[in-house]
Design an enzyme around this catalytic site. Structure first.
Site, PDB file in Angstrom:
ATOM      1  N   HIS A  37      43.060  32.139  30.555  1.00 26.39           N
ATOM      2  CA  HIS A  37      42.712  31.190  31.611  1.00 26.39           C
ATOM      3  C   HIS A  37      42.742  29.752  31.115  1.00 26.39           C
ATOM      4  CE1 HIS A  37      41.701  34.398  34.374  1.00 26.39           C
ATOM      5  NE2 HIS A  37      41.516  33.491  35.307  1.00 26.39           N
ATOM      6  N   LYS A 102      34.090  41.797  37.740  1.00 29.60           N
ATOM      7  CA  LYS A 102      32.763  42.336  38.062  1.00 29.60           C
ATOM      8  C   LYS A 102      31.756  41.235  37.822  1.00 29.60           C
ATOM      9  CE  LYS A 102      31.715  43.745  33.421  1.00 29.60           C
ATOM     10  NZ  LYS A 102      30.504  43.454  32.671  1.00 29.60           N
TER      11      LYS A 102
END
Lengths: 184, 280
Positions: A37, A102
């Protein structure tokens, strides 16, 4: 009743999803977690060529374990999403349509999801052996020097996930807990 | 002095790695099944069913239960009448991890430096804790620890006035703040007492005790049950989607502490709480 979804995910399909919907994803998704990222958003900042087609794409926050010989992938469950919160709004603005992970997301991420029509899915945390069975192909895309954190293109068949936060900002973590507590 | 070869240490550690990551300890697996039976909320029961399926697939197909095969936490209990021959004890442990993680197709999740973050490529170094104990044996416990749950752990230096109520509030608050992030249902390791450095280790050691082995002191045994019940009243549930089963259990360990202090640490572990031991 599970909803079959295609990935990449159109904005129209994304907007129809509601927190709590159970989906089966079919098509192509990309793996990326912390280190990837940082690099991907850097590419956007510098205006360089993005390593895959980001428009309508779905990113899966996962660092799989190595595949045994003859297998497509090792264990492949979701990692905790909030670590990607610093980067996600920039990617959503640039076309990212879905995220699979999650755990909770920041208000900034949810604002971006509402503004651009993106969805956050939860996969079964710690259900890595179960999930691995829905990955039918995996190929490297970039950043192979990062090991498990490299970006991979996964072809998935009936990948099980739940809509946790929808494009309207409704959050299953709040709703599900409240429903349960009300039932007592 | 009984002699234990460093080669035997390496071989034992290597052999433990794959199994530890693919098969849950019986107390944890059993507790997941028990909680599934007791869970009143259908969606939560469904999630617990999937976790049971995951356990079956991992065991049958030799796939790790979780892709995060952890940092290798290794606890050594070295008998004072034993000596290690043939090489450095800690290097022998690291070598076992190196070999075991490669042979078991386990993920390498360790970076050499916390800020410059280059992966060491072999999941070493292991985190090694050593206790010198009576006897001439070496007990090696390997507990691969995932960081989704490790990141949700907390420590506080409470005042003595905070007392048992302050400790309980801090534990429940920690679980509440963690919410869905650490892959509930979780196992909660609590350390109380000692010092700033020791209390964190104590909380981690609490996770090594089986859920079927309550605290020997009735005072703490009761506190373990009370905390478990309080945590399960939060309603977070499996995966955080709501339900009764937020925790599989709570284990407390304590140490003497200073007249001015009440350190408390909460080490959270996910439903894939993994540990395996061998005695040499």
């Amino acid at each position: 009743m599970d909803i079959r979804l295609r990935a990449p995910l159109t904005k129209k399909a994304a907007l129809e999803l509601r927190a709590g919907d159970r989906v089966l994803l079919n098509g192509v998704i990309y793996t990326a977690r912390d280190a990837a990222h940082a690099r991907l958003t850097d590419v956007l900042e510098k205006g360089e060529a993005f390593p895959f087609d980001l428009q309508d794409s779905v990113i899966y926050y996962v660092g799989p374990s190595p595949a045994r010989p003859g297998r497509v992938i090792g264990a492949a469950g979701p990692t905790t999403s909030y670590r990607m919160d610093a980067y996600a709004p920039r990617l959503i603005e640039a076309g990212l349509r879905g995220m699979i992970g999650k755990g909770m997301r920041s208000p900034q991420v949810i604002d971006s999801m509402k503004k651009y029509g993106a969805v956050y899915f939860g996969a079964l945390g710690g259900g890595a052996a179960l999930i691995a069975g829905s990955v039918v192909a995996a190929e490297p895309v970039c950043y192979e020097d990062l090991g498990t954190e490299a970006v991979q293109r996964l072809t998935v068949r009936d990948f099980p996930a739940t809509v946790v936060i929808d494009a309207q900002g409704a959050d299953l973590y709040r709703l599900g807990r409240a429903d349960y507590l009300r039932s007592l | 002095m009984r002699e234990i070869s460093s080669g035997a240490v390496t071989a034992s550690v290597c052999q433990m790695c794959a199994g530890a990551n693919m098969v849950l300890p019986e107390d944890i697996a059993g507790r997941i099944r028990e909680c599934r039976e007791r869970e009143p909320w259908p969606a939560a029961r469904d999630t617990l069913d999937k976790l049971c399926q995951n356990m079956d697939i991992a065991r049958r197909e030799a796939i790790p239960l979780c892709q995060d095969t952890g940092m290798a936490c290794v606890f050594l209990a070295l008998g004072q009448d034993a000596r290690i021959v043939g090489g450095d004890l800690y290097e022998a442990v690291h070598e076992g991890i190196r070999q075991g993680y490669a042979q078991g197709y386990l993920r390498r999740s360790v970076v050499a430096d916390p800020l410059r973050r280059k992966n060491t490529g072999d999941n070493t170094p292991a985190l090694i804790h050593t206790d010198i104990v009576p006897g001439d044996r070496l007990t090696i416990t390997l507990s691969p620890k995932g960081f989704g749950s490790e990141n949700m752990s907390r420590l506080a230096m409470l005042t003595p006035a905070a007392g048992a109520a302050g400790v309980k509030d801090f534990v429940v608050e920690t679980v509440s703040l963690a919410g869905p992030n650490p892959c509930p249902p979780i196992v909660v390791g609590v350390g109380i007492g000692g010092s700033f450095d020791q209390v964190a280790l104590l909380a981690k050691k609490a996770l090594l005790r089986g859920l079927d082995e309550p605290h020997p002191d009735p005072y703490y045994r009761e506190m373990e049950l009370e905390l478990w019940e309080k945590i399960n009243r939060l309603g977070i549930g499996p995966q955080g989607f709501g339900g009764q089963t937020t925790a599989l259990g709570v284990s407390i360990e304590t140490l003497p502490t200073h007249i001015a202090g009440l350190p408390v640490a909460v080490n959270i572990s996910c439903h894939a709480t993994r540990r395996v031991s061998v005695v040499l």
